[in-house]
Write a protein that holds these residues in place. Sequence first.
Motif, PDB file in Angstrom:
ATOM      1  N   VAL A  14       0.846  -1.205   0.000  1.00 31.04           N
ATOM      2  CA  VAL A  14       0.000   0.000   0.000  1.00 31.04           C
ATOM      3  C   VAL A  14       0.883   1.258   0.000  1.00 31.04           C
ATOM      4  CG1 VAL A  14      -1.701   1.335   1.324  1.00 31.04           C
ATOM      5  CG2 VAL A  14      -1.953  -1.135   1.157  1.00 31.04           C
ATOM      6  N   SER A  18       1.101   3.973  -2.952  1.00 28.96           N
ATOM      7  CA  SER A  18       0.622   5.343  -2.690  1.00 28.96           C
ATOM      8  C   SER A  18       1.697   6.383  -3.002  1.00 28.96           C
ATOM      9  CB  SER A  18       0.120   5.474  -1.248  1.00 28.96           C
ATOM     10  OG  SER A  18       1.203   5.489  -0.358  1.00 28.96           O
ATOM     11  N   ALA A  22       1.148   9.260  -5.799  1.00 31.28           N
ATOM     12  CA  ALA A  22       1.244  10.684  -5.429  1.00 31.28           C
ATOM     13  C   ALA A  22       2.336  11.386  -6.239  1.00 31.28           C
ATOM     14  CB  ALA A  22       1.518  10.816  -3.930  1.00 31.28           C
ATOM     15  N   SER A  50      -7.438   6.749 -13.805  1.00 26.87           N
ATOM     16  CA  SER A  50      -7.547   5.917 -12.597  1.00 26.87           C
ATOM     17  C   SER A  50      -8.778   5.020 -12.661  1.00 26.87           C
ATOM     18  CB  SER A  50      -7.641   6.792 -11.346  1.00 26.87           C
ATOM     19  OG  SER A  50      -6.499   7.587 -11.216  1.00 26.87           O
ATOM     20  N   LEU A  54      -8.845   0.991 -12.642  1.00 27.99           N
ATOM     21  CA  LEU A  54      -9.575   0.279 -11.580  1.00 27.99           C
ATOM     22  C   LEU A  54     -10.560  -0.720 -12.188  1.00 27.99           C
ATOM     23  CD1 LEU A  54     -10.001  -0.075  -8.541  1.00 27.99           C
ATOM     24  CD2 LEU A  54     -11.765   1.679  -8.634  1.00 27.99           C
ATOM     25  N   VAL A  78      -5.611  -0.093  -3.794  1.00 28.44           N
ATOM     26  CA  VAL A  78      -5.614   0.725  -2.567  1.00 28.44           C
ATOM     27  C   VAL A  78      -4.491   1.772  -2.599  1.00 28.44           C
ATOM     28  CG1 VAL A  78      -5.454   0.682  -0.040  1.00 28.44           C
ATOM     29  CG2 VAL A  78      -6.555  -1.207  -1.239  1.00 28.44           C
ATOM     30  N   GLY A  79      -3.269   1.332  -2.987  1.00 28.43           N
ATOM     31  CA  GLY A  79      -2.120   2.242  -2.963  1.00 28.43           C
ATOM     32  C   GLY A  79      -2.100   3.202  -4.140  1.00 28.43           C
ATOM     33  N   LEU A  81      -3.813   3.650  -7.220  1.00 24.95           N
ATOM     34  CA  LEU A  81      -4.978   4.374  -7.767  1.00 24.95           C
ATOM     35  C   LEU A  81      -5.674   5.236  -6.717  1.00 24.95           C
ATOM     36  CD1 LEU A  81      -6.449   1.605 -10.097  1.00 24.95           C
ATOM     37  CD2 LEU A  81      -5.043   3.571 -10.724  1.00 24.95           C
ATOM     38  N   GLY A  82      -5.710   4.722  -5.460  1.00 23.79           N
ATOM     39  CA  GLY A  82      -6.299   5.513  -4.372  1.00 23.79           C
ATOM     40  C   GLY A  82      -5.550   6.823  -4.190  1.00 23.79           C
ATOM     41  N   SER A  83      -4.257   6.787  -4.431  1.00 25.69           N
ATOM     42  CA  SER A  83      -3.420   7.967  -4.243  1.00 25.69           C
ATOM     43  C   SER A  83      -3.289   8.812  -5.512  1.00 25.69           C
ATOM     44  CB  SER A  83      -2.034   7.484  -3.791  1.00 25.69           C
ATOM     45  OG  SER A  83      -1.190   8.550  -3.541  1.00 25.69           O
ATOM     46  N   SER A  85      -5.574   9.062  -8.043  1.00 26.56           N
ATOM     47  CA  SER A  85      -6.845   9.775  -8.222  1.00 26.56           C
ATOM     48  C   SER A  85      -7.110  10.645  -6.998  1.00 26.56           C
ATOM     49  CB  SER A  85      -7.996   8.783  -8.414  1.00 26.56           C
ATOM     50  OG  SER A  85      -8.383   8.199  -7.187  1.00 26.56           O
ATOM     51  N   THR A  86      -7.836  11.724  -7.183  1.00 31.98           N
ATOM     52  CA  THR A  86      -8.110  12.610  -6.052  1.00 31.98           C
ATOM     53  C   THR A  86      -9.507  13.208  -6.144  1.00 31.98           C
ATOM     54  OG1 THR A  86      -7.444  14.675  -4.966  1.00 31.98           O
ATOM     55  CG2 THR A  86      -6.859  14.472  -7.285  1.00 31.98           C
ATOM     56  N   PHE A  87     -10.219  13.140  -5.023  1.00 30.53           N
ATOM     57  CA  PHE A  87     -11.560  13.711  -4.968  1.00 30.53           C
ATOM     58  C   PHE A  87     -11.500  15.155  -4.466  1.00 30.53           C
ATOM     59  CE2 PHE A  87     -15.732  14.559  -3.138  1.00 30.53           C
ATOM     60  CZ  PHE A  87     -16.586  14.063  -4.106  1.00 30.53           C
TER      61      PHE A  87
ATOM     62  N   SER B  18       1.425  10.965   1.654  1.00 34.54           N
ATOM     63  CA  SER B  18       0.638   9.999   0.865  1.00 34.54           C
ATOM     64  C   SER B  18       0.545   8.649   1.574  1.00 34.54           C
ATOM     65  CB  SER B  18       1.212   9.838  -0.546  1.00 34.54           C
ATOM     66  OG  SER B  18       2.406   9.112  -0.512  1.00 34.54           O
ATOM     67  N   ARG B  25      -6.971   5.688   5.098  1.00 35.03           N
ATOM     68  CA  ARG B  25      -8.113   5.264   4.264  1.00 35.03           C
ATOM     69  C   ARG B  25      -8.301   3.745   4.347  1.00 35.03           C
ATOM     70  NH1 ARG B  25      -7.015   4.078  -0.873  1.00 35.03           N
ATOM     71  NH2 ARG B  25      -5.398   5.685  -1.008  1.00 35.03           N
ATOM     72  N   GLY B  82      -4.513  14.232  -1.059  1.00 33.28           N
ATOM     73  CA  GLY B  82      -4.545  13.640  -2.400  1.00 33.28           C
ATOM     74  C   GLY B  82      -4.648  12.132  -2.312  1.00 33.28           C
ATOM     75  N   SER B  83      -4.033  11.560  -1.283  1.00 28.32           N
ATOM     76  CA  SER B  83      -4.009  10.106  -1.126  1.00 28.32           C
ATOM     77  C   SER B  83      -5.178   9.588  -0.283  1.00 28.32           C
ATOM     78  CB  SER B  83      -2.677   9.732  -0.472  1.00 28.32           C
ATOM     79  OG  SER B  83      -2.556   8.361  -0.347  1.00 28.32           O
ATOM     80  N   SER B  85      -8.247  11.042   0.053  1.00 23.32           N
ATOM     81  CA  SER B  85      -9.460  11.110  -0.771  1.00 23.32           C
ATOM     82  C   SER B  85      -9.257  10.259  -2.023  1.00 23.32           C
ATOM     83  CB  SER B  85      -9.756  12.554  -1.177  1.00 23.32           C
ATOM     84  OG  SER B  85      -8.908  12.990  -2.212  1.00 23.32           O
ATOM     85  N   THR B  86     -10.335   9.740  -2.569  1.00 24.35           N
ATOM     86  CA  THR B  86     -10.209   8.897  -3.764  1.00 24.35           C
ATOM     87  C   THR B  86     -11.375   9.114  -4.723  1.00 24.35           C
ATOM     88  OG1 THR B  86     -10.154   6.621  -4.556  1.00 24.35           O
ATOM     89  CG2 THR B  86     -11.185   6.953  -2.414  1.00 24.35           C
ATOM     90  N   PHE B  87     -11.032   9.308  -5.981  1.00 22.90           N
ATOM     91  CA  PHE B  87     -12.065   9.481  -6.997  1.00 22.90           C
ATOM     92  C   PHE B  87     -12.433   8.126  -7.623  1.00 22.90           C
ATOM     93  CE2 PHE B  87     -13.731  10.461 -11.216  1.00 22.90           C
ATOM     94  CZ  PHE B  87     -14.594  11.506 -10.952  1.00 22.90           C
ATOM     95  N   SER B  88     -11.427   7.279  -7.844  1.00 24.73           N
ATOM     96  CA  SER B  88     -11.675   6.015  -8.553  1.00 24.73           C
ATOM     97  C   SER B  88     -12.605   5.084  -7.746  1.00 24.73           C
ATOM     98  CB  SER B  88     -10.356   5.317  -8.907  1.00 24.73           C
ATOM     99  OG  SER B  88      -9.514   5.216  -7.789  1.00 24.73           O
TER     100      SER B  88
END
Lengths: 130, 130
Positions: A14, A18, A22, A50, A54, A78-79, A81-83, A85-87, B18, B25, B82-83, B85-88
Amino acid sequence: MFDLSTIAIDLFLVALGSILGAFLRFEILNTFNYKKISKHWLIFTINIISCFLLGLLVALDKRLTTLVYSQLLLFIGVGFLGSFSTFSSFIWEVFDHWKNDDKSQSLLIIASSILGGFVFLLFGYHLGNG
Amino acid sequence: MFDLSTIAIDLFLVALGSILGAFLRFEILNTFNYKKISKHWLIFTINIISCFLLGLLVALDKRLTTLVYSQLLLFIGVGFLGSFSTFSSFIWEVFDHWKNDDKSQSLLIIASSILGGFVFLLFGYHLGNG
């Protein structure tokens, strides 16, 4: 009882994913911002890539052994793509345009991100299942 | 010429942030999934908290020195949030409910995430500026 070496490997996967996610996001935003591409389109691109990856990753479930798949899920899903991508930055761009009275751009960012993310995830998922 | 030690510090701050974001998360999703809370509400919560903290962080700009603020932005903004939060995963939850013919839940996840993220970012931003 917990197997400490397994937990350590999981956390390492992870963490490594991440950091890579990043760094890549940071590098893309730095490099292309110099080239005057709007930040919200860069974040949009990062997020839909991302989603594609996924979708592809989830579809690989039945093609790999449980151990390989679970480790790939930790490292990439988890590592990385979670990092990558950003919401929060996505919502920041929506908010920033909204407060600068560019409401149509805010709505365009929302619509294109949701629709783009959905379509690219679907594309990755079907490609992986194909 | 580039100052290598400054670049190393910047990358270290992004990497550390990150890893912390991804671990938190991962831990939240693992812990509360055991407690039978739907994964999409956990991701929603993670994302709106990230938006709140990003709003707060951006608002701190004028209260800190340039160096401290730029390092905080790398550590918390680029790295941690950035890490964290996640969009994917957010789009995956939308897609997953959609393909299982739970379309109203998909639309609820989209609407609540966008609206929640926007409102919490605004809240953080005004709190930081207050």
